[in-house]
Design an enzyme around this catalytic site. Structure first.
Site, PDB file in Angstrom:
ATOM      1  N   PRO A 277       0.691  -1.205  -0.083  1.00 29.40           N
ATOM      2  CA  PRO A 277       0.111  -0.043   0.029  1.00 29.40           C
ATOM      3  C   PRO A 277       0.737   1.230   0.002  1.00 29.40           C
ATOM      4  CG  PRO A 277      -0.050  -1.279   2.118  1.00 29.40           C
ATOM      5  CD  PRO A 277       0.616  -2.004   1.395  1.00 29.40           C
ATOM      6  N   ASN A 278       0.350   2.349  -0.737  1.00 29.17           N
ATOM      7  CA  ASN A 278       0.948   3.432  -0.929  1.00 29.17           C
ATOM      8  C   ASN A 278       2.185   3.623  -1.942  1.00 29.17           C
ATOM      9  OD1 ASN A 278      -1.357   4.614   0.774  1.00 29.17           O
ATOM     10  ND2 ASN A 278      -0.135   3.592   2.613  1.00 29.17           N
TER      11      ASN A 278
ATOM     12  N   ARG B  82       4.449  11.288  -2.308  1.00 29.81           N
ATOM     13  CA  ARG B  82       4.415  10.784  -0.803  1.00 29.81           C
ATOM     14  C   ARG B  82       5.668  11.053  -0.067  1.00 29.81           C
ATOM     15  NH1 ARG B  82       4.776   4.425   1.122  1.00 29.81           N
ATOM     16  NH2 ARG B  82       4.047   4.884   3.218  1.00 29.81           N
TER      17      ARG B  82
ATOM     18  N   ASN C 271       7.788  -5.734  -0.880  1.00 31.06           N
ATOM     19  CA  ASN C 271       7.791  -4.716   0.058  1.00 31.06           C
ATOM     20  C   ASN C 271       6.234  -4.483   0.539  1.00 31.06           C
ATOM     21  OD1 ASN C 271       7.592  -2.109   1.459  1.00 31.06           O
ATOM     22  ND2 ASN C 271       8.970  -1.055  -0.130  1.00 31.06           N
TER      23      ASN C 271
ATOM     24  N   HIS D 201      12.445  -2.599   2.213  1.00 28.88           N
ATOM     25  CA  HIS D 201      12.144  -1.312   2.470  1.00 28.88           C
ATOM     26  C   HIS D 201      12.920  -0.189   1.820  1.00 28.88           C
ATOM     27  CE1 HIS D 201       9.289  -3.335   4.815  1.00 28.88           C
ATOM     28  NE2 HIS D 201      10.121  -3.879   5.489  1.00 28.88           N
TER      29      HIS D 201
ATOM     30  N   ARG E 288       7.832   1.084  13.314  1.00 28.77           N
ATOM     31  CA  ARG E 288       8.245   0.533  12.018  1.00 28.77           C
ATOM     32  C   ARG E 288       9.470  -0.351  12.273  1.00 28.77           C
ATOM     33  NH1 ARG E 288       5.658   3.737   8.113  1.00 28.77           N
ATOM     34  NH2 ARG E 288       5.337   5.903   9.010  1.00 28.77           N
TER      35      ARG E 288
HETATM   36  C1  DQA Z   1       8.176   0.999   3.633  1.00 26.33           C
HETATM   37  C2  DQA Z   1       8.309   1.332   5.136  1.00 26.33           C
HETATM   38  C3  DQA Z   1       6.835   1.291   5.859  1.00 26.33           C
HETATM   39  O1  DQA Z   1       7.016   1.611   7.397  1.00 26.33           O
HETATM   40  C4  DQA Z   1       5.854   2.167   5.401  1.00 26.33           C
HETATM   41  O2  DQA Z   1       4.604   1.976   5.805  1.00 26.33           O
HETATM   42  C5  DQA Z   1       5.927   1.984   3.887  1.00 26.33           C
HETATM   43  C6  DQA Z   1       7.019   2.008   3.107  1.00 26.33           C
HETATM   44  C7  DQA Z   1       9.635   1.433   2.941  1.00 26.33           C
HETATM   45  O3  DQA Z   1       9.753   0.819   1.716  1.00 26.33           O
HETATM   46  O4  DQA Z   1      10.407   2.059   3.496  1.00 26.33           O
HETATM   47  O5  DQA Z   1       5.000   2.314   3.147  1.00 26.33           O
HETATM   48  O6  DQA Z   1       7.728  -0.378   3.608  1.00 26.33           O
END
Ligand code: DQA
Length: 144
Positions: free
Chosen positions: A9-10, A17, A73, A99, A110
């Protein structure tokens, strides 16, 4: 050899972002970066992005018999999705967690990955290069 790259996600919003954390390169820049490495290495990398947990789990299940490795990821699912942990463990295809940011150097929540223990290993904080490092591992392992 075929490898599956799953982005959670995202990650589709890369570039827009939190550029201070994730940089200004876009998701399509990431796809191009991985694809060009795969092409140069003469392997196939299929790259998908899903915002939903269900689709990520389905992609992991569907990898069996098709892919020699998964680079994943999981985005924020990293920190709480036991369902993705279980999906990774449910298939015989090895996975490497990637990540972009260094998850150990950010907010406390995290620092913990519930998905990494199901993986061969984790790469964190190397930006786009992390995906290449993971693919490179599979390529080296597959050719030995
Ligand atoms: C992420 C790190 C995660 O904590 C975060 O929620 C992401 C991106 C990274 O690629 O650094 O969405 O996975």
């Amino acid at each position: 050899m075929k490898y599956l790259v799953i982005n959670g996600p995202n990650l589709n919003l890369l570039g827009a972002r939190e550029p201070d954390v994730y940089g200004t390169q876009t998701y399509s820049d990431l796809v191009g970066y991985i694809s060009s490495y795969a092409e140069r290495s003469k392997v196939q990398a299929d790259i998908v992005q899903h915002n939903g947990e269900e689709k990520i789990i389905d992609a992991i299940h569907s990898s069996v018999g098709i892919y020699s490795g998964i680079v994943i990821n999981p985005g924020a699912f990293t920190h709480y999705s036991y369902a993705i942990h279980d999906a990774i463990k449910s298939v015989p295809v090895g996975a490497i967690e990637v990540h972009l940011s260094n998850i150990s150097a950010r907010e406390e929540f995290r620092a913990r990955s519930v998905t990494a223990p199901a993986c061969i290993g984790q790469i964190s904080g190397l930006g786009f290069y992390g995906y290449i490092a993971a693919l490179g591992y599979f390529i080296m392992e597959g050719s030995s």
